[in-house]
Every structure is written in structure tokens, then in C-alpha cells.
Scaffold this motif. Structure first.
Motif, mmCIF file in Angstrom:
data_model
loop_
_atom_site.group_PDB
_atom_site.id
_atom_site.type_symbol
_atom_site.label_atom_id
_atom_site.label_comp_id
_atom_site.label_asym_id
_atom_site.label_seq_id
_atom_site.Cartn_x
_atom_site.Cartn_y
_atom_site.Cartn_z
ATOM 1 N N ILE A 67 1.021 -1.397 -0.212
ATOM 2 C CA ILE A 67 0.131 -0.533 0.053
ATOM 3 C C ILE A 67 0.652 1.342 0.289
ATOM 4 C CG2 ILE A 67 -1.967 1.383 0.927
ATOM 5 C CD1 ILE A 67 -2.960 -1.479 2.692
ATOM 6 N N PRO A 68 1.188 1.627 -1.207
ATOM 7 C CA PRO A 68 2.308 2.299 -1.437
ATOM 8 C C PRO A 68 1.909 3.991 -0.833
ATOM 9 C CG PRO A 68 1.842 1.695 -3.328
ATOM 10 C CD PRO A 68 0.721 1.052 -2.524
ATOM 11 N N LEU A 69 2.919 4.883 0.588
ATOM 12 C CA LEU A 69 2.265 5.585 1.169
ATOM 13 C C LEU A 69 3.689 7.063 1.142
ATOM 14 C CD1 LEU A 69 1.736 3.835 4.267
ATOM 15 C CD2 LEU A 69 -0.253 4.834 3.378
ATOM 16 N N GLU A 70 2.609 8.332 0.941
ATOM 17 C CA GLU A 70 3.883 9.287 1.373
ATOM 18 C C GLU A 70 4.402 9.259 2.320
ATOM 19 O OE1 GLU A 70 2.541 12.769 -0.656
ATOM 20 O OE2 GLU A 70 1.349 11.999 -2.325
ATOM 21 N N ILE A 159 14.453 9.292 0.304
ATOM 22 C CA ILE A 159 14.992 7.980 0.159
ATOM 23 C C ILE A 159 14.450 6.844 1.251
ATOM 24 C CG2 ILE A 159 16.768 7.208 1.476
ATOM 25 C CD1 ILE A 159 18.412 9.327 0.322
ATOM 26 N N LEU A 160 14.146 7.811 2.222
ATOM 27 C CA LEU A 160 12.775 7.098 3.501
ATOM 28 C C LEU A 160 11.665 6.645 3.198
ATOM 29 C CD1 LEU A 160 12.676 6.496 6.572
ATOM 30 C CD2 LEU A 160 12.190 8.667 7.257
ATOM 31 N N GLU A 161 10.516 7.496 2.107
ATOM 32 C CA GLU A 161 9.672 7.210 2.062
ATOM 33 C C GLU A 161 9.974 5.819 0.887
ATOM 34 O OE1 GLU A 161 6.993 8.731 -0.918
ATOM 35 O OE2 GLU A 161 6.824 10.177 0.446
ATOM 36 N N LEU A 162 11.092 5.810 0.346
ATOM 37 C CA LEU A 162 10.950 5.050 0.210
ATOM 38 C C LEU A 162 11.443 3.616 0.140
ATOM 39 C CD1 LEU A 162 13.269 5.125 -3.978
ATOM 40 C CD2 LEU A 162 10.962 4.497 -3.298
ATOM 41 N N TYR A 163 12.401 3.469 1.216
ATOM 42 C CA TYR A 163 12.218 2.461 2.077
ATOM 43 C C TYR A 163 11.249 1.819 2.956
ATOM 44 C CZ TYR A 163 14.589 0.221 6.096
ATOM 45 O OH TYR A 163 14.737 -2.011 6.835
ATOM 46 N N LEU A 164 10.684 2.836 3.317
ATOM 47 C CA LEU A 164 8.968 2.300 4.528
ATOM 48 C C LEU A 164 8.098 1.366 3.735
ATOM 49 C CD1 LEU A 164 8.433 5.292 6.648
ATOM 50 C CD2 LEU A 164 9.700 2.972 7.550
ATOM 51 N N ASN A 165 8.337 2.382 2.025
ATOM 52 C CA ASN A 165 7.439 1.238 0.829
ATOM 53 C C ASN A 165 8.641 0.347 0.447
ATOM 54 O OD1 ASN A 165 4.857 3.028 0.719
ATOM 55 N ND2 ASN A 165 6.392 4.598 0.240
ATOM 56 N N GLY A 177 2.773 0.300 5.081
ATOM 57 C CA GLY A 177 1.357 0.616 4.658
ATOM 58 C C GLY A 177 0.609 -1.292 4.464
ATOM 59 N N ALA A 178 1.414 -2.403 4.278
ATOM 60 C CA ALA A 178 0.622 -3.373 3.745
ATOM 61 C C ALA A 178 0.429 -4.148 5.203
ATOM 62 C CB ALA A 178 1.501 -3.676 2.932
ATOM 63 N N ALA A 179 2.418 -3.885 5.809
ATOM 64 C CA ALA A 179 2.429 -4.868 6.791
ATOM 65 C C ALA A 179 1.686 -4.538 8.207
ATOM 66 C CB ALA A 179 3.807 -4.202 7.547
#
Length: 865
Positions: A67-70, A159-165, A177-179
Motif C-alpha cells: 500500500i504505497p504511502l507518502e 530515501i526514507l519514503e522509498l525504504y518504508l514502502n 502500509g501493507a504490514a
């Protein structure tokens, strides 16, 4: 000083050599380094989601859950938990944390093992996108250089946004988001601190640290995460204590499906694979919006399921799925042997609740059916243990329907008490009856059904159901099952007759046909059903009563070749149409979707719209990639579609709006109007009861139960009732329902009187057909699903009467002869004609018949019960 100078020189030389080595190493492996520029426009592997027209999630397709998130949409405590655990100096280092590297180097020297990787979040991102998890020096070197490149290309927040997604978090969940959805069934903003800490602890080893696979290790890891947050000053001691001891209630959750419509979703999935290929469809993040409103789809599914249960229950109970313990229920030896084997075996002891729960957990369920085990049988009630672990009481109203099933045409005696039906230890099906608001004994219906609803003006599918349960059978009967259509073909035959000089007042002889085949020496004798013959009959009445022999005579009047050519105008493949007179009785095999499409042409005034079910396709950012542009039927009030002016452009020039693409006209508007008029009569009937001119159409239940004047429809029943249909229109909607067995050799049979079903509700339920007596047909089997669906679909929708098209005139005719008349009483009526085809002669006195003054037998109408 003699020691200081050499020492300084040594460190300077070492540093210089180190820098030269690093630079040399960089240029040596630079050709092997991937370009990080793709991260500027990276497409995460996001599953495809399928939505209804009103944005309700119907299904999700794809192996990876994401679930991609900003970054702004991710809760701050979760970000802090990840930073504290994975890279506390993330915003300070240039992609490589030298302090972390030194710490890892010391650990290597003291232990001799590569136990700490010193990977920053940027380095982990580099590995996740471009490298493997192998612990090797060269991989670590490449990871370092790629991290430096990433830091030059992207900001820290990017970078952090990409990592968390991107990060893998176990159970096919990728990104936080998916987790949140997979482990807790929540939107990420609704997580507690303990749940956020649990997710933040997963990147180290998601397969073994997640709370589903190993709760104790997950709790230990959560405590470490919380301790790091406490050390960094993100939380207080009180928050630490509360979150560390919280029961997070983790379990595996599926996608947040708001309405399960698997037949419809599978159609969308197949279409997307055709367009984009399987891999791109499943990972491209497509959001597919359908033409189906969620309320209509829900109503269609409920109508089909309830209708199949009604049919199944009036034919009797086939017995429990299995006996788990205790003596068998008092059913016939034949049924008992089919269910559980020899009756002489020693029955096992009753099971404990734990054993029942373990057994039921392994059994499949098919909403609304759930497996259960009978634990006690009283005089007129039973107690069951459900799959959900509940003890439920089922009263007599939920049991008394279950007389024994003997065959499709024979049912046993009605039960007197619960012991006549089941015994303790029986594995059964139960379902919640919404209309009775109680649990009841049930069974998986043997018969199958389908429903298709369309907007006739543009071909948009508004609801589609391919069977009782997709998870029991993926065969979509709405689009794949070609079944004989029976009398559903007749409106198209009558439309062909109108094209060839017939009128609604034409008189056709409703009398038996005996046609001898000279070559075989056998005779073809098509019969009415029921076998009642009215003699000379107007064409309007003949369709309303579904007279078989009249349909055959119309085919003969039109000609077989011309009829097939006319049927092809409705989208029916001529190769699917038999080239003999049985075509007039519906021997052609068509799918429910094909039938509904054909009736849409009648409903919209004669325009060949094409069915479609995808309204638009969006990417993961909501940008439209494709938009449906269907060919539409013109407004019947507009003689010619015209270009309209829609304003001015920047230069002040008039701009014309592009008219929609119009569907081709395949039959004339007057033909479509008159055919619909005859179908309206099939529901409305006609005449005056007190004057002996009243008659009922085969679809009278729709009028009785829905009380709308804008309905038109047609029943359909094949030989031996192997296929039953009802197709109809009203309120700007066309719908077709079908019921039959997947085994085409099996008939829907007959039923005898079941007093319990009659007593439930003597009016509504019996009119719907679930307590009727006699042979099954389209009006009793298929039409109830149509009525249930259309009653819900047209709730609050005003009646929509088709306008009388240009070229139609009305004159008063005599009901018996179809000729002109000057009488204005019950023997006459106004009738529609295409101008120039209206009758020219008046009825003679010798021909005139007044049914009220005749001693004629009352017309036979179909039984209600």
C-alpha cells in the motif's frame, strides 16, 4: 618528537593509500554498479485493485501486498521507531555511517564473525533494489557506493519514503502500509504504539520476528524497539511500559475487501491480463474501476443465492454431510448409506468442543453457508456447535422445511420432530436467514444460477453473478454457459414477424400442430405449456401467454432464413442457431450475457450497444490510463443526434462538443416499441375479469409483487425444465436470470405441497414460488431472483415509460378479431400499429363475440401453489 613525526607520517600515508584504494576500487567496480536514476521514477510492485463504480474495493490481485504511502501519511511514532532501531543517525550521515562501520569492524576483530553489517537505511535501500542479502565483502562494497549515489540523487525524506514502502515485512507484506493491514487489519494511522513498534522490528528478520509466525520472539523484538525509542527520547517510561505489555491482537488479515464479488472481479482480472500481461497486471499498481454499483451487485448476489436456496429447500433435504458420532438419523437406508456407510458400525463417542473446533477449522465455508456439528436434538429444535466456536439454537422454523429428498420429482413426508431430520454428531450446513432473522439448517444447492443486469442505453454491466459460489466453482455461468433459452427467444421471433407485415392485432391460430416427416415417418407435435389451446388469438396475447404453436406458425410465416438473419441483428451468432423449426421454441443455446444484450436492444429503441464492465483504469497515483468510451443509444426524444456548442476557446472561437459515439440502429424504433409492448403484456395481462376477458401473462408475479407499470419481461422454459429463464426491463435497467443444473441432462423436476413453507408467509413467499406445487418453470424458478433483484435495484427509481416513437398510431380494435370496432366497452381496446399497417375493416356483427354473454369455460391460468 622523533616518534611523533613518523607516526603522523604513517597515518597520513595510510589515509592517502586508503583514499587511493577506495577511489581505485570505485573505478574498478563502477561498470558493475547499477544506475540509481531509476529511483527517481521507481514503480513499486503494487497489486492490482478492483473497485466498484462507487469506489468499493471488490478484490486485489498480486503476490506482493503493498500500500504505497507518502511520508507525510506515515505516523511519526512509526518513523521514529524505524529510525531508532535501524539507523538513528540517518539524517546526519552521507549514506554510510562511519561510526557504525567502526563498530562492525571492532565486532569482527573481537568475535571473528560478520555479525553486524553496519547497514544504514540508505544501504538497505540499495541492497533491496539492486543487490542480494548475501554477506560478502564485495556486496558490502557495492552497497556502500550505491548508497553514496542514492544520497546524491535523492533527499533524505525521499530515501526514507522509498525504504518504508519497499522493505519486506513478512507474509508477503511489503512496506509499512501493507504490514499494518496484514498483521492488524488496520489503516496505518489507526495503529497503537505497540503495533508500530512490532512493525518497526520486522526488517531484521521478517520471517521469524513477525507476531504470527513467532509471537514470543516478536514480543522480545518489540521490547528492543521500544527501548531504543526510549533511549532516543521519543517516548516516556510510562509509554514504554504500557506498549511493552500490550496485547497487540495480531492475526493474518486478507485485503480489505468491502464487497466480495469474485465472479465479477475475475472478469476484470482476465481482461487486465489480456491488456497488460500477467506480471504487469499483478504488479503495476493498476486501480480498475468497474461499471457496477456496489449496491446493485450486492442485491444481485443475494437474489441468486436466496433463489437457489428456495428451489433447493422445496425439493427436500439430502441429509448431513457426515456423521461424526452417535446413532444415525431416521432416514431411508439408501440415503443413510450414501451419507455415512453401513449402519451396523459401533458409533464413536461424542466429541469435545476442542475436537469439534479443530475439525470445523479445517472445513471450507461458502458464504452464507457455514459448517456446524449437531450436539443435541430436542423435540422441535437442535443445538449446534458452529465453525465460529458458538453454540447456536435452531428452532422448528429453521428445520421444518427439511422433508427428505428422494428425487428431483419426489419428496418425502414432512418431518414431525427434529429427530426425523438429524441426530447428534451430524456434520451439517447452517445459514442465517435474513428474511426470518434466524439461523436455520441448510445445504449446498444442487442447482446453479446466474444473473446479468445492464444499462440498455450504453451496455454498461450493472451487476453480474456467475453462480452460487466462485470458491466452489470458478465457471462463470453468466458469460460462459451456453444454455437453451426456451421461450426467452420468442420476443425476437415476434420482432421478426413485425418486420414481415404482422401486427399486434394479427390473428394466429393457437391450435395443435402435427407435422409428418416423410423421410423418417415420424411426426413433430410442438405443444403449448400448459396444453391449453385458445384457437384464433391476437399476437399480443399469444406472446403474453407464451403460446408455443403460435411461435412456430410465426416462424413459418417469416421463413427460417429470414428469422435467423433477424436474430443476428441482436448479436446472436447465426452459427449458434439451429436451422429448424425448433428455433421458434428456444432450442438455441446462448449465454445469459448474450440474452441480456439482445433484450437491451429492445429496451433502448433498437440500437446495438455492446456490453462492457470496465469504466476506467488508473495507475497507483490515481491518474487515468484508460477510459471507456462506449457507443450509446441516442435519446429517443431526439430525432437526429446533433453537434452542440459548448463555449469559447482562449481566442474567443466557438468550440463544439464532440457528440458521443452512437450505436448502430439494427431494428426500427417502432419495432422495438411494439415488441416491448407485447413483453409488457406478459407481465400485465389484460382484459376485464368480471366481463370474462381477463387473462394473465406468464410473468404476472412481477406485476403483483413490484406494482410498477413500466415493467416488461418474458419467461423461458425448455423441454423437461432443464433450463429456466426470465428476462425483463424497467426503470432504465435490463436483467436476465437463469437457473438450471450444470448437468444438462438433469431436469429441475416437480414439487409436492410443503405446508411449512406455505405457512411462513402465505402471500409473498408463495407468489415467489418457494412453496408452489407442480412442475418447475421459468416463472417459478428464475423469475423470483429477477423480482428480488429488480425490487432492490429500482427502489426509489421513478417509472420510465418508453416514448411512443414517430410512425406509431393507435386505433380501437375488437379483442376477438383484431379488426376495427366502434364499440367502447370491454370487447375493445386501443392498440398500437406502425402507420400503414393498422386494420382497415370493421368487425361484422356475425364475427362479433362478447365473452360476457357466452357460456365459455374460464381460461386456464397457471397455479399459484
Amino acid at each position: 618528537m622523533k616518534y611523533v613525526k613518523p607516526l603522523v607520517l604513517f597515518f597520513f600515508t595510510s589515509a592517502l593509500i586508503g583514499i587511493i584504494c577506495v577511489i581505485s576500487l570505485y573505478f574498478y567496480i563502477r561498470p558493475e554498479l547499477p544506475s540509481v536514476a531509476i529511483l527517481k521514477d521507481v514503480r513499486l510492485q503494487t497489486p492490482m485493485k478492483v473497485y466498484s463504480q462507487d469506489g468499493v474495493l471488490l478484490s486485489q490481485f498480486g503476490v506482493k501486498r503493498r500500500i504505497p504511502l507518502e511520508l507525510k501519511d506515515i505516523p511519526k511514532p512509526l518513523i521514529q521507531a524505524v529510525l531508532a532501531t535501524e539507523d538513528s543517525r540517518f539524517y546526519e550521515h552521507p549514506g554510510v555511517d562511519l561510526i557504525g562501520v567502526a563498530r562492525a569492524f571492532v565486532n569482527l576483530l573481537t568475535t571473528g564473525e560478520k555479525g553486524q553489517g553496519a547497514s544504514t537505511i540508505t544501504m538497505q535501500l540499495a541492497r533491496n533494489f539492486f543487490l542480494s542479502r548475501e554477506k560478502a565483502w564485495m556486496r558490502k562494497v557495492k552497497e556502500t557506493f550505491i548508497a553514496w549515489h542514492i544520497e546524491k540523487l535523492l533527499s533524505k525524506d525521499e530515501i526514507l519514503e522509498l525504504y518504508l514502502n519497499k522493505i519486506e515485512l513478512g507474509h508477503r507484506a511489503f512496506g509499512v502500509g501493507a504490514a499494518a493491514q496484514v498483521y492488524f487489519g488496520k489503516d496505518i494511522k489507526d495503529l497503537t504504539l505497540a503495533q508500530m513498534a512490532t512493525i518497526a522490528g520486522l526488517p531484521q528478520a521478517p520471517s521469524v520476528l513477525n507476531p504470527i509466525s513467532n509471537l514470543s520472539r516478536s514480543q522480545q523484538r518489540r521490547r528492543i524497539v521500544l527501548a531504543r525509542m526510549l533511549d532516543e527520547g521519543y517516548i516516556s517510561q510510562a509509554e514504554f511500559q504500557q506498549a511493552a505489555g500490550e496485547d497487540i491482537k495480531a492475526r493474518k488479515h486478507g485485503a480489505e475487501i468491502e464487497l466480495s464479488a469474485p465472479y465479477l472481479a475475475d472478469m476484470a482480472y482476465s481482461e487486465m491480463i489480456t491488456r497488460y500481461g500477467r506480471e504487469e497486471a499483478e504488479t503495476g499498481g493498476f486501480q480498475v474501476y468497474l461499471t457496477v454499483p456496489s449496491d446493485l451487485q450486492r442485491a444481485a448476489q443475494q437474489a441468486v443465492i436466496r433463489n437457489l436456496h428456495d428451489y433447493d429447500e422445496r425439493h427436500g433435504y439430502r441429509g448431513p454431510i457426515k456423521r461424526l458420532w452417535n446413532a444415525p438419523a431416521p432416514v431411508s437406508d439408501e440415503v443413510a448409506s450414501d451419507v455415512a456407510g453401513p449402519l451396523t458400525e459401533e458409533p464413536p463417542a461424542a466429541w469435545s468442543q476442542q475436537r469439534m473446533a479443530e475439525y470445523l477449522a479445517e472445513q471450507a465455508s461458502y458464504h452464507p453457508l457455514y459448517p456446524a456439528i449437531v450436539t443435541r436434538v430436542d423435540e422441535q429444535s437442535i443445538q449446534v456447535f458452529s465453525q465460529q466456536g458458538e453454540t447456536l439454537q435452531i428452532g422448528w422454523d429453521g428445520l421444518a422445511w427439511a422433508r427428505p429428498f428422494i428425487s428431483d420429482t419426489v419428496q418425502g413426508d414432512e418431518p414431525k420432530n427434529a429427530a426425523d431430520i438429524v441426530s447428534p454428531g451430524a456434520h451439517i450446513w447452517i445459514r442465517f436467514n435474513d428474511e426470518l432473522q434466524q439461523w436455520q439448517l441448510s445445504q449446498f444447492p444442487d442447482a446453479s444460477g446466474a444473473l446479468v443486469a445492464m444499462d440498455p442505453d450504453n451496455g454498461a454491466i450493472r451487476a453480474i453473478v456467475g453462480g452460487y459460489s466462485f470458491y466452489q466453482s470458478q465457471f462463470n455461468r453468466a458469460t460462459q454457459a451456453k444454455r437453451q433459452v426456451g421461450s426467452n427467444i420468442k420476443p425476437f421471433v415476434y420482432s421478426a414477424a413485425l418486420e414481415n407485415g404482422y401486427t399486434l392485432a394479427s390473428i394466429i391460430n393457437d391450435a395443435p400442430i402435427n407435422q409428418l416427416n416423410q423421410s423418417s415417418g415420424t411426426a413433430w407435435r410442438p405443444k403449448n405449456s400448459p396444453e391449453v389451446y385458445d384457437g384464433p388469438i391476437r399476437m399480443r396475447v399469444a406472446l403474453g401467454k407464451s403460446k408455443n404453436v403460435v411461435s412456430v406458425r410465426l416462424l413459418r410465416g417469416v421463413g427460417l432464413d429470414q428469422l435467423i438473419q433477424h436474430l443476428a441483428k441482436f448479436g446472436f451468432n447465426p452459427h449458434d442457431l439451429p436451422r429448424d423449426e425448433s428455433l421458434a421454441l428456444g432450442s438455441a443455446s446462448l449465454t445469459p450475457l448474450e440474452v441480456a444484450t439482445g433484450f437491451s436492444i429492445i429496451a433502448n429503441g433498437g440500437y446495438a450497444v455492446r456490453p462492457y464492465f470496465i469504466d476506467r483504469i488508473e495507475d497507483e497515483r490515481g491518474e487515468i490510463l484508460w477510459q471507456a468510451e462506449p457507443a450509446v443509444a441516442p435519446d429517443p426524444m431526439t430525432a437526429q443526434p446533433e453537434m452542440t456548442m459548448s463555449g469559447q476557446d482562449e481566442d474567443g472561437e466557438l468550440v463544439s462538443s464532440v457528440p458521443p459515439s452512437y450505436a448502430p440502429s439494427v431494428i426500427s424504433a417502432p419495432n422495438a416499441f411494439l415488441t416491448r409492448e407485447m413483453m409488457h403484456t406478459a407481465i400485465e395481462g389484460g382484459g376485464n375479469w368480471s366481463k370474462k376477458t381477463y387473462w394473465q401473462g406468464t410473468g404476472w408475479r412481477a406485476k403483483t409483487l413490484m406494482n410498477r407499470e413500466d415493467l416488461a419481461g418474458k419467461t423461458g422454459t425448455t423441454n423437461d425444465s432443464k433450463d429456466t429463464w426470465f428476462s425483463g426491463m424497467g426503470g432504465g435497467l435490463v436483467a436476465t436470470t437463469w437457473v438450471g443444473f450444470d448437468d444438462m441432462s438433469r431436469s429441475l423436476g416437480r414439487t409436492s405441497r410443503n405446508q411449512h413453507l406455505i405457512n411462513r408467509n402465505p402471500q409473498k413467499f408463495n407468489w415467489m414460488g418457494n412453496a408452489m406445487v407442480g412442475g418447475e418453470d421459468g416463472a417459478r424458478v428464475a423469475q423470483p431472483a429477477w423480482i428480488r433483484f429488480m425490487s432492490r435495484a429500482l427502489e426509489g427509481v421513478p417509472e420510465q415509460y418508453p416514448p411512443v416513437p414517430e410512425g406509431i398510431v393507435t386505433v380501437r380494435i375488437d379483442r376477438s378479431t383484431g379488426k376495427l370496432t366502434q364499440r367502447t366497452d370491454h370487447t375493445s381496446r386501443f392498440e398500437y400499429f406502425i402507420k400503414g399497417t393498422e386494420p382497415q375493416q370493421y368487425v361484422d356483427e356475425e364475427e362479433f363475440v362478447d365473452p360476457f354473454e357466452q357460456d365459455l369455460p374460464q381460461e386456464q391460468t397457471e397455479d399459484i401453489f
